[in-house]
Design a protein around this motif. Structure first.
Motif, PDB file in Angstrom:
ATOM      1  N   SER A 115     -11.650  27.779   7.889  1.00 43.19           N
ATOM      2  CA  SER A 115     -11.842  28.893   7.420  1.00 43.19           C
ATOM      3  C   SER A 115     -10.035  29.495   8.489  1.00 43.19           C
ATOM      4  N   PRO A 116      -9.484  30.300   7.697  1.00 44.50           N
ATOM      5  CA  PRO A 116      -9.721  30.839   7.038  1.00 44.50           C
ATOM      6  C   PRO A 116      -8.799  30.299   5.470  1.00 44.50           C
ATOM      7  N   CYS A 117      -9.119  28.828   5.649  1.00 38.29           N
ATOM      8  CA  CYS A 117      -9.399  28.498   4.217  1.00 38.29           C
ATOM      9  C   CYS A 117      -7.551  29.189   3.212  1.00 38.29           C
ATOM     10  N   PRO A 122     -18.767  30.041   9.438  1.00 40.17           N
ATOM     11  CA  PRO A 122     -17.474  30.040   9.544  1.00 40.17           C
ATOM     12  C   PRO A 122     -16.553  30.668   7.470  1.00 40.17           C
ATOM     13  N   VAL A 123     -17.405  30.070   7.281  1.00 39.63           N
ATOM     14  CA  VAL A 123     -17.345  30.204   5.592  1.00 39.63           C
ATOM     15  C   VAL A 123     -17.578  31.630   5.728  1.00 39.63           C
ATOM     16  N   TYR A 180     -15.734  34.698   7.332  1.00 40.65           N
ATOM     17  CA  TYR A 180     -14.381  34.397   6.511  1.00 40.65           C
ATOM     18  C   TYR A 180     -14.905  35.031   5.425  1.00 40.65           C
ATOM     19  N   THR A 218     -15.208  38.772   6.533  1.00 42.45           N
ATOM     20  CA  THR A 218     -15.005  40.190   7.502  1.00 42.45           C
ATOM     21  C   THR A 218     -12.762  40.366   7.670  1.00 42.45           C
ATOM     22  N   GLY A 226      -9.117  41.070   6.729  1.00 41.64           N
ATOM     23  CA  GLY A 226      -8.413  39.819   7.102  1.00 41.64           C
ATOM     24  C   GLY A 226      -7.057  40.525   7.721  1.00 41.64           C
TER      25      GLY A 226
END
Length: 95
Positions: free
Chosen positions: A41-43, A85-86, A89, A92, A94
């Motif tokens: 993340s943030p991928c 965490p995925v 992301y 949430t 950005g």
């Protein structure tokens, strides 16, 4: 909109068909499909998130629920959800 798919999830379509659907929906404008194990993340800003976690053969149902269902998601030794965490992301806002 985001997607988070397991490569072994074959619920009504193949993984490649799932990716095609994501592209048709316009999600590829945010970047290519991104493996969450290889790109934390943030991928890289991608909205098409994928995993093949465990790499061992899974039933389609197990693969399908492994990324979302509370009783099926994978847990680390310390008790945290591996895909937390995925989900943070995806849920949430950005910057």
């Amino acid at each position: 909109m985001f997607t988070f798919n397991h490569e072994q999830d074959r619920q009504d379509c193949t993984f490649l068909q799932q990716l095609e659907i994501c592209q048709t929906m316009g999600l590829s404008q945010f970047g290519p499909a991104t493996d969450v194990e290889r790109t934390p993340s943030p991928c890289q800003g991608s909205h098409i998130l994928v995993t093949n976690y465990l790499v061992v053969p899974l039933t389609s149902v197990r693969a399908h629920t492994s990324v979302v269902a509370n009783g099926s998601t994978l847990v680390a030794e310390d008790g945290t959800r591996l895909f937390k965490p995925v989900w943070v992301y995806m849920l949430t806002p950005g910057d």
